[in-house]
Design a protein around this motif. Structure first.
Motif, PDB file in Angstrom:
ATOM      1  N   LYS A 126       0.853  -1.193   0.000  1.00  0.00           N
ATOM      2  CA  LYS A 126       0.000   0.000   0.000  1.00  0.00           C
ATOM      3  C   LYS A 126       0.881   1.231   0.000  1.00  0.00           C
ATOM      4  N   CYS A 127       0.340   2.335  -0.454  1.00  0.00           N
ATOM      5  CA  CYS A 127       1.119   3.573  -0.506  1.00  0.00           C
ATOM      6  C   CYS A 127       0.502   4.605   0.418  1.00  0.00           C
ATOM      7  N   ASP A 128       1.301   5.592   0.803  1.00  0.00           N
ATOM      8  CA  ASP A 128       0.812   6.705   1.605  1.00  0.00           C
ATOM      9  C   ASP A 128       0.421   7.884   0.720  1.00  0.00           C
ATOM     10  N   PHE A 129       1.065   7.996  -0.458  1.00  0.00           N
ATOM     11  CA  PHE A 129       0.809   9.134  -1.319  1.00  0.00           C
ATOM     12  C   PHE A 129       1.197   8.795  -2.749  1.00  0.00           C
ATOM     13  N   ALA A 130       0.333   9.074  -3.681  1.00  0.00           N
ATOM     14  CA  ALA A 130       0.647   8.901  -5.102  1.00  0.00           C
ATOM     15  C   ALA A 130      -0.227   9.842  -5.917  1.00  0.00           C
ATOM     16  N   ILE A 131       0.343  10.401  -6.978  1.00  0.00           N
ATOM     17  CA  ILE A 131      -0.426  11.181  -7.943  1.00  0.00           C
ATOM     18  C   ILE A 131       0.060  10.796  -9.333  1.00  0.00           C
ATOM     19  N   MET A 132      -0.810  10.916 -10.292  1.00  0.00           N
ATOM     20  CA  MET A 132      -0.426  10.629 -11.667  1.00  0.00           C
ATOM     21  C   MET A 132      -1.029  11.690 -12.566  1.00  0.00           C
ATOM     22  N   GLY A 133      -0.310  12.039 -13.620  1.00  0.00           N
ATOM     23  CA  GLY A 133      -0.815  13.063 -14.515  1.00  0.00           C
ATOM     24  C   GLY A 133       0.261  13.552 -15.456  1.00  0.00           C
ATOM     25  N   GLU A 134       0.207  14.832 -15.788  1.00  0.00           N
ATOM     26  CA  GLU A 134       1.148  15.436 -16.724  1.00  0.00           C
ATOM     27  C   GLU A 134       1.789  16.644 -16.077  1.00  0.00           C
ATOM     28  N   GLU A 135       3.084  16.828 -16.314  1.00  0.00           N
ATOM     29  CA  GLU A 135       3.766  18.010 -15.798  1.00  0.00           C
ATOM     30  C   GLU A 135       4.413  18.766 -16.938  1.00  0.00           C
ATOM     31  N   VAL A 136       4.576  20.062 -16.724  1.00  0.00           N
ATOM     32  CA  VAL A 136       5.237  20.926 -17.690  1.00  0.00           C
ATOM     33  C   VAL A 136       6.212  21.783 -16.895  1.00  0.00           C
ATOM     34  N   ASN A 137       7.464  21.879 -17.349  1.00  0.00           N
ATOM     35  CA  ASN A 137       8.418  22.729 -16.646  1.00  0.00           C
ATOM     36  C   ASN A 137       9.405  23.335 -17.621  1.00  0.00           C
ATOM     37  N   GLY A 138      10.237  24.222 -17.099  1.00  0.00           N
ATOM     38  CA  GLY A 138      11.286  24.839 -17.914  1.00  0.00           C
ATOM     39  C   GLY A 138      10.745  25.590 -19.111  1.00  0.00           C
ATOM     40  N   ARG A 139      11.409  25.429 -20.239  1.00  0.00           N
ATOM     41  CA  ARG A 139      11.076  26.209 -21.431  1.00  0.00           C
ATOM     42  C   ARG A 139       9.724  25.835 -22.033  1.00  0.00           C
TER      43      ARG A 139
END
Length: 73
Positions: free
Chosen positions: A56-69
């Motif tokens: 089991k996990c205590d914390f998880a998220i899934m999705g898309e990230e955008v960073n930098g340029r």
């Protein structure tokens, strides 16, 4: 090493947007389970985690990230 990891979205939305750091993440909270096995025959070492059903996990998220340029796109 072999492993099996299972992610399942809860559907609860998550958004983190920090334009000063050029970072954006949009996704959902998730549950995550992991089962792993390690073998090093040359030294006679092996290890196996508990089965996936016991993980089991205590914390998880899934999705898309955008960073930098790419932040502004």
């Amino acid at each position: 090493m072999t492993f099996k990891m299972v992610w399942k979205s809860t559907g609860e939305p998550v958004k983190n947007d920090d334009s000063s750091r050029h970072f954006r993440f949009i996704g959902t909270r998730a549950s995550c389970q992991l089962e792993a096995k390690v073998e090093v025959p040359s030294i006679g070492f092996s290890w196996k985690s508990d089965p996936l059903s016991a993980s089991k996990c205590d914390f998880a998220i899934m999705g898309e990230e955008v960073n930098g340029r790419y932040y502004d796109s």
